[in-house]
Write a protein that holds these residues in place. Structure first.
Motif: not given
Length: 234
Positions: A57, A150, A177, A179, A220, A222-223
């Motif tokens: 990320k 993360d 990050s 999620k 990535h 939906d981050h």
């Protein structure tokens, strides 16, 4: 420095691999590939490791050309270190200026890999603990300049704020990050991001001023990456 590379950010270099833009860090542990990444060598034998944004990320944030508040002399608290893919690149960056990274991981299997990584790099301090309980590692971690997080837990912003209250210097930076699917798998990711950012801005433990956000797609899905600075308590 290798003639095929040029400085990109503090401790990070840019070049081309098969014609495509690629980031590199100077290896702090030569002759050792952490996750199968490509390694380029200078004429004097200096090794530079390619940084895959699909595996990291933080690497994705650099790839998107955001200004990352990480310098070679930073003290870093890394939450959600896993087996050390991204931690290894942070270690490379910090090795150039004497920085150190405190790497927190809760799962036993990746922790074993992280410990093995730390045996090859003296600026990684692995901590087997739960990032949601920072009081457990207070005796180990010094005040830090940067928190990178993360973690795949529901209360991601709350975890960041709680750790910041214990360890992050006033004016220090958070790189987070978010999620969305770990927070709420059924909720629209944009709504999740907005709610998590609101927690960062209004939290009682520690609050932040948001400097920059970035969608981490296509690396990535939906981050969201968030860069923020901790507000002073005064």
């Amino acid at each position: 420095m290798a003639d095929f590379l040029k400085p990109y950010s503090d401790g990070v270099y840019e070049g081309r691999m098969r014609g495509k833009f690629q980031l590199y860090t100077k290896s702090a542990a030569p002759n050792f590939s952490v996750y199968g990444e490509k390694i380029m060598k200078d004429d004097d034998g200096t090794e530079y490791r390619s940084w895959d944004p699909k595996r990291s990320k933080l690497g994705a944030l650099y790839q998107k050309k955001l200004k990352i508040p990480l310098t070679t002399d930073s003290r870093v608290l890394y939450l959600g270190a896993a087996s050390g893919t991204t931690v290894s690149h942070v270690s490379d960056i910090l090795a150039e200026g004497g920085g150190v990274v405190y790497a927190v991981e809760f799962s036993e299997r990746p922790m074993r890999d992280l410990v093995m990584l730390a045996e090859k790099r003296n600026n990684i301090i692995p901590i087997f603990s739960d990032a949601s309980r920072p009081e457990l590692y207070v005796p180990i971690v010094e005040p830090v300049d940067v928190i990178f997080q993360d973690v795949a837990q529901a209360n991601q912003a709350e975890i960041a704020c709680k750790n910041a209250a214990y360890f992050l210097k006033d004016g220090g930076h958070l790189i987070l990050s978010i999620k969305a699917r770990s927070v709420d798998v059924a909720k629209n990711p944009k709504k999740v991001f907005a709610e998590e950012i609101k927690i960062l801005e209004k939290n009682d433990n520690a609050s932040f001023k948001i400097l920059k956000t970035a969608d981490l797609a296509p690396f990535h899905v939906d981050h969201m990456g968030v860069i923020a600075v901790k507000n002073s308590k005064e």
